[in-house]
Design a protein around this motif. Structure first.
Motif, PDB file in Angstrom:
ATOM      1  N   LEU A   1      -1.234  36.427  66.973  1.00  0.00           N
ATOM      2  CA  LEU A   1      -0.973  37.269  65.807  1.00  0.00           C
ATOM      3  C   LEU A   1      -1.908  38.469  65.824  1.00  0.00           C
ATOM      4  CD1 LEU A   1      -0.582  34.540  63.036  1.00  0.00           C
ATOM      5  CD2 LEU A   1       1.181  35.546  64.510  1.00  0.00           C
ATOM      6  N   ILE A   2      -1.374  39.611  65.468  1.00  0.00           N
ATOM      7  CA  ILE A   2      -2.148  40.850  65.488  1.00  0.00           C
ATOM      8  C   ILE A   2      -3.109  40.878  64.306  1.00  0.00           C
ATOM      9  CG2 ILE A   2      -2.008  43.365  65.385  1.00  0.00           C
ATOM     10  CD1 ILE A   2       0.810  43.131  66.584  1.00  0.00           C
ATOM     11  N   GLU A   3      -4.396  41.155  64.601  1.00  0.00           N
ATOM     12  CA  GLU A   3      -5.405  41.249  63.548  1.00  0.00           C
ATOM     13  C   GLU A   3      -5.936  42.667  63.377  1.00  0.00           C
ATOM     14  OE1 GLU A   3      -8.523  38.421  63.604  1.00  0.00           O
ATOM     15  OE2 GLU A   3      -7.190  36.676  63.599  1.00  0.00           O
ATOM     16  N   MET A   4      -5.798  43.507  64.416  1.00  0.00           N
ATOM     17  CA  MET A   4      -6.259  44.890  64.308  1.00  0.00           C
ATOM     18  C   MET A   4      -5.332  45.795  65.100  1.00  0.00           C
ATOM     19  SD  MET A   4      -9.803  46.709  65.387  1.00  0.00           S
ATOM     20  CE  MET A   4      -9.041  47.183  66.925  1.00  0.00           C
ATOM     21  N   PHE A   5      -5.097  47.002  64.561  1.00  0.00           N
ATOM     22  CA  PHE A   5      -4.140  47.947  65.148  1.00  0.00           C
ATOM     23  C   PHE A   5      -4.662  49.340  64.831  1.00  0.00           C
ATOM     24  CE2 PHE A   5       0.264  49.664  65.661  1.00  0.00           C
ATOM     25  CZ  PHE A   5       0.653  48.960  66.783  1.00  0.00           C
ATOM     26  N   ASN A   6      -5.265  50.014  65.811  1.00  0.00           N
ATOM     27  CA  ASN A   6      -5.943  51.282  65.523  1.00  0.00           C
ATOM     28  C   ASN A   6      -4.947  52.448  65.427  1.00  0.00           C
ATOM     29  OD1 ASN A   6      -5.351  51.653  68.259  1.00  0.00           O
ATOM     30  ND2 ASN A   6      -7.183  52.887  68.592  1.00  0.00           N
TER      31      ASN A   6
ATOM     32  N   ALA B   1       0.357  55.599  66.834  1.00  0.00           N
ATOM     33  CA  ALA B   1       1.019  56.761  67.431  1.00  0.00           C
ATOM     34  C   ALA B   1       1.828  56.373  68.665  1.00  0.00           C
ATOM     35  CB  ALA B   1      -0.030  57.817  67.796  1.00  0.00           C
ATOM     36  N   ILE B   2       1.304  55.458  69.474  1.00  0.00           N
ATOM     37  CA  ILE B   2       1.968  55.090  70.727  1.00  0.00           C
ATOM     38  C   ILE B   2       3.193  54.207  70.474  1.00  0.00           C
ATOM     39  CG2 ILE B   2       1.706  53.737  72.855  1.00  0.00           C
ATOM     40  CD1 ILE B   2      -1.164  54.745  72.992  1.00  0.00           C
ATOM     41  N   PHE B   3       3.048  53.231  69.601  1.00  0.00           N
ATOM     42  CA  PHE B   3       4.119  52.248  69.406  1.00  0.00           C
ATOM     43  C   PHE B   3       5.076  52.608  68.264  1.00  0.00           C
ATOM     44  CE2 PHE B   3       1.014  49.793  71.756  1.00  0.00           C
ATOM     45  CZ  PHE B   3       1.799  49.053  72.615  1.00  0.00           C
ATOM     46  N   GLY B   4       4.661  53.525  67.380  1.00  0.00           N
ATOM     47  CA  GLY B   4       5.545  53.916  66.282  1.00  0.00           C
ATOM     48  C   GLY B   4       5.482  52.992  65.080  1.00  0.00           C
ATOM     49  N   TRP B   5       4.627  51.983  65.123  1.00  0.00           N
ATOM     50  CA  TRP B   5       4.459  51.062  63.996  1.00  0.00           C
ATOM     51  C   TRP B   5       3.257  51.483  63.159  1.00  0.00           C
ATOM     52  CZ3 TRP B   5       7.802  47.146  62.832  1.00  0.00           C
ATOM     53  CH2 TRP B   5       8.659  46.689  63.847  1.00  0.00           C
ATOM     54  N   GLN B   6       3.287  51.196  61.858  1.00  0.00           N
ATOM     55  CA  GLN B   6       2.120  51.329  61.011  1.00  0.00           C
ATOM     56  C   GLN B   6       1.336  50.022  61.046  1.00  0.00           C
ATOM     57  OE1 GLN B   6       1.099  54.185  59.278  1.00  0.00           O
ATOM     58  NE2 GLN B   6       2.697  55.093  60.571  1.00  0.00           N
ATOM     59  N   ALA B   7       0.009  50.127  60.949  1.00  0.00           N
ATOM     60  CA  ALA B   7      -0.831  48.930  61.033  1.00  0.00           C
ATOM     61  C   ALA B   7      -0.436  47.893  59.988  1.00  0.00           C
ATOM     62  CB  ALA B   7      -2.301  49.315  60.878  1.00  0.00           C
ATOM     63  N   ARG B   8      -0.121  48.351  58.773  1.00  0.00           N
ATOM     64  CA  ARG B   8       0.230  47.409  57.698  1.00  0.00           C
ATOM     65  C   ARG B   8       1.502  46.623  58.007  1.00  0.00           C
ATOM     66  NH1 ARG B   8       1.289  52.533  55.704  1.00  0.00           N
ATOM     67  NH2 ARG B   8       3.510  53.024  55.378  1.00  0.00           N
TER      68      ARG B   8
END
Length: 349
Positions: free
Chosen positions: A111-116, A121-128
């Motif tokens: 599970l993702i815990e951090m997303f800078n 910008a690279i993946f197009g997803w927002q961290a939230r």
């Protein structure tokens, strides 16, 4: 309801006015108390310093002094620890925010815990939107199983299959489903028994496209070079290069041959034929004939020199020296005429 709204509004206005009116007073009090707070801290520090200069026996005889000193040390230690932690957090946030690489941290459950910000910008997803999600949303399905196996093995053994920092060539997937090439560097972290994986990911799609374009241009250049020069000469030029500005013929390629066989072929009635065909038909005819003869050159080890209009020039025994160059050229010429007859029969020429 109308009366209720009026009552609420009548209450809200004084309250808002009170807050607005009180804000300058609060700000003024803060500005007045801030210097006083600093002076108190300075006085406390000076007092602690003076008391610490006293002999240990004298301090132990007065419990109040001992308690004051112990409390001061604890408070100072806590303040120093908090300051160090704040500084570390600020430094980490600065690094994560300014990194051009995507930095993603996942736990043992994938599970993702951090997303800078770079990852956003690279993946197009927002961290939230991705925090708490399985990391497989960032990769195509065909690689998700392989990734899960690697993570599970690392969790069991406590170490990565490949060393930390090793760059892997992988593919990832953006939010819109587009798959793109990346380099991946993975690190395993064990914090009090909690295993985390930090991934540093770089989008190399632009670099890959540039590399492919460079390869295509190189192939075009080599093909053009081979169409102008014998293969041996072209290869020598690619390996050694040539300096056209060098004096005295330095780096120039020049060889002498005592015996070679040269063929000149000219189409009979070509000028008359061109008057009765379209430009497209003329180019088609020459292309078909010269392509057939190029194949024969390769078969008989003949070096094609050039074509000018309907003239075809070839050489045997150069640049590859041989004693049977005349015989091979005669065999080439005979088969050349045979192919021409077949062409005329096929196209009613």
């Amino acid at each position: 309801p109308g009366n209720d709204m009026a009552e609420i509004s009548s209450i809200g206005v004084p309250v808002l006015g009170l807050v607005v009116a009180a804000f300058p007073l609060l700000l003024g009090s803060f500005l007045m108390l801030r210097p006083l707070e600093n002076r108190i801290r300075e006085e406390n520090a000076r007092t602690l310093k003076m008391l610490l200069m006293m002999p240990t026996e004298a301090i132990d005889k007065v419990p109040a002094i001992r308690e004051y000193l112990d409390t001061g040390r604890q408070e100072n230690a806590q303040l120093l620890l908090k300051a160090a932690m704040d500084e570390t957090m600020a430094r980490n946030e600065s690094i994560l925010g300014s990194s051009v690489d995507a930095i993603i941290v996942i736990n043992a459950g994938k599970l993702i815990e951090m997303f800078n910000p770079a990852a956003e910008a690279i993946f197009g997803w927002q961290a939230r939107d991705v925090i708490g999600q399985n990391v497989k949303i960032l990769m195509p399905p065909e690689t998700a199983l392989e990734h899960d196996a690697h993570v599970d093995a690392a969790v069991r053994s406590g170490e990565l299959i490949l060393p930390a920092g090793f760059l892997r060539q992988r593919v990832a997937m953006r939010k819109d489903g587009k798959v793109f090439p990346v380099t991946l560097s993975l690190t395993l972290i064990n914090i009090n028994g909690k295993i985390l994986f930090s991934a540093f990911i770089r989008d190399v799609s632009v670099a890959k496209e540039s590399e492919a374009a460079l390869i295509r241009e190189k192939e075009k250049s080599e093909k053009l070079l081979l169409s102008l020069l014998p293969a041996a000469i072209a290869e020598q030029l690619k390996e050694d290069g040539i300096d056209a500005t060098a004096g005295g013929g330095k780096n120039l390629i020049a060889e002498g041959y005592k015996e070679v066989t040269v063929l000149f072929a000219d189409l009979v009635g070509f000028t008359k034929m061109t008057a009765g065909v379209t430009p497209a038909e003329l180019v088609f005819t020459l292309n078909q004939l010269f392509s057939m003869w190029d194949d024969l050159c390769a078969k008989h080890r003949i070096e094609k020199i050039k074509t000018i209009g309907d003239c075809y020039m070839a050489c045997s025994g150069c640049p590859d020296r041989s004693v049977d160059h005349a015989q091979r050229m005669m065999e080439f010429a005979i088969e050349m005429l045979a192919r021409l007859a077949d062409f005329n029969h096929t196209y009613n020429r």
